[in-house]
Write an enzyme that holds these catalytic residues in place. Structure first.
Site, PDB file in Angstrom:
ATOM      1  N   CYS A 127       7.052   2.470  22.393  1.00  0.00           N
ATOM      2  CA  CYS A 127       6.676   1.056  22.524  1.00  0.00           C
ATOM      3  C   CYS A 127       7.364   0.393  23.717  1.00  0.00           C
ATOM      4  CB  CYS A 127       6.958   0.304  21.226  1.00  0.00           C
ATOM      5  SG  CYS A 127       8.687   0.260  20.720  1.00  0.00           S
ATOM      6  N   HIS A 186      10.495  -2.478  17.280  1.00  0.00           N
ATOM      7  CA  HIS A 186       9.153  -2.320  17.841  1.00  0.00           C
ATOM      8  C   HIS A 186       8.829  -3.531  18.710  1.00  0.00           C
ATOM      9  CE1 HIS A 186       5.195  -0.666  18.290  1.00  0.00           C
ATOM     10  NE2 HIS A 186       4.588  -1.682  17.706  1.00  0.00           N
ATOM     11  N   GLU A 198      -0.363  -1.898  21.986  1.00  0.00           N
ATOM     12  CA  GLU A 198       0.913  -1.319  21.581  1.00  0.00           C
ATOM     13  C   GLU A 198       0.872   0.201  21.600  1.00  0.00           C
ATOM     14  OE1 GLU A 198       1.925  -1.936  17.434  1.00  0.00           O
ATOM     15  OE2 GLU A 198      -0.191  -1.809  16.817  1.00  0.00           O
TER      16      GLU A 198
END
Length: 311
Positions: A127, A186, A198
């Site tokens: 990420c 994240h 993402e």
């Protein structure tokens, strides 16, 4: 609930988490090319880490539904969205995207996730690696190195939004984060209209998702909209010292643990230095530090382009 997706913490050694590579994987990793953008070594030495080449177009169009979905964002933020969207379909790989240069790298096995067993064989991003790459492409500098927590806490942020504010005040390019107690695990890029792009978890590819405001959603940050200014450069190497005068025998002022973005006011010829296989008598003055650094440790040619000579 989505499992923790950010790779292992990054230290000062670039590329530490690039993963295990063998055979053809090593050959493929010798030159990083993503979406038609080559990451070339800077002039003055192939060992130095470079910055993504500006203006190179994508080799493929962004997937339908991934793009700037609302008005109001800065030009840099919109460019970051487009760069992230060009990676739709690229593998998520744990620790991917954290090599010496922004761009895809092979991952490594996440001991807590059986789905990551093939990550060392997959070139891609985790990420924070995707976020790093998107903003490097947009600004021309490696502005968001580190993991998701580092990016959420970045001094480059010009605005912050709490979880309770939802998506109402957000603009495309804002970074959404998840975690609690300061343990951000994240991060994703907001597109607008309640959507985000993402790198989510092992076994999946970079995707467009609905924003998840429940669970441990922590809020969002907006990154400054300025591209690299004239005189802005990136250092390379680890444990690099600046000095009070353009000489290694003068007092030490500040140590750069790893690659750092700096502003160079001027440069001059002074003491000749030999280090890491390079010899150079050029030194640069860093006004924010009130100190000098040998040009050996600044990415670019031995005598920096566009930088005036110190009086």
């Amino acid at each position: 609930m989505t499992r923790a997706t950010d790779g292992p913490p990054r230290g000062g050694t670039a590329g530490r988490w690039s993963g295990l590579r063998t055979g053809a994987a090593l050959a493929a990793a010798a030159v990083l090319v993503t979406g038609g953008t080559a990451f070339a070594a800077p002039a003055g030495g192939a060992a130095r880490a470079g910055v993504p080449q500006a203006g190179a177009g994508p080799a493929k169009a962004a997937a339908e539904g991934c793009g700037v979905l609302a008005p109001g964002a800065s030009a840099v933020a919109e460019a970051a969205v487009r760069a992230a969207c060009e990676q739709i379909g690229v593998w998520y790989t744990w620790g991917g995207g954290h090599g010496p240069q922004p761009g895809p790298t092979y991952g490594q096995v996440d001991p807590s996730d059986p789905a990551s067993e093939h990550d060392p064989e997959r070139s891609g991003f985790d990420c924070s690696g995707l976020v790093r790459y998107a903003y490097a492409r947009a600004t021309g500098r490696d502005v968001l190195p580190g993991n998701a927590r580092h990016q959420f806490d970045t001094p480059e942020a010009t605005a912050r939004f709490g979880a309770a504010e939802g998506t109402g005040p957000l603009l495309p390019g804002d970074l959404l984060a998840w975690g609690s107690g300061g343990a951000i695990h994240h991060i994703a890029v907001y597109l607008g209209a309640g959507k985000m792009v993402e790198a989510r978890q092992s076994g999946t590819r970079i995707m467009v998702s609905d924003v998840r405001l429940g669970g441990d959603y922590a809020g969002a940050v907006r990154i400054g909209g300025s591209a690299a200014q004239p005189g802005t450069f990136r250092t390379w190497g680890t444990d690099v010292w600046t000095h009070r005068e353009p000489s290694t025998t003068s007092a030490r002022v500040h140590r750069f643990d790893g690659p750092t973005t700096v502003r160079v006011q001027c440069q001059k010829h002074a003491e000749t230095v030999t280090a890491d296989g390079y010899t150079n008598d050029a030194w640069s003055y860093l006004p924010e530090y009130g100190a000098w650094i040998t040009n050996i440790y600044i990415q670019g040619p031995a005598w920096l382009d566009g930088v005036p000579t110190c009086p």
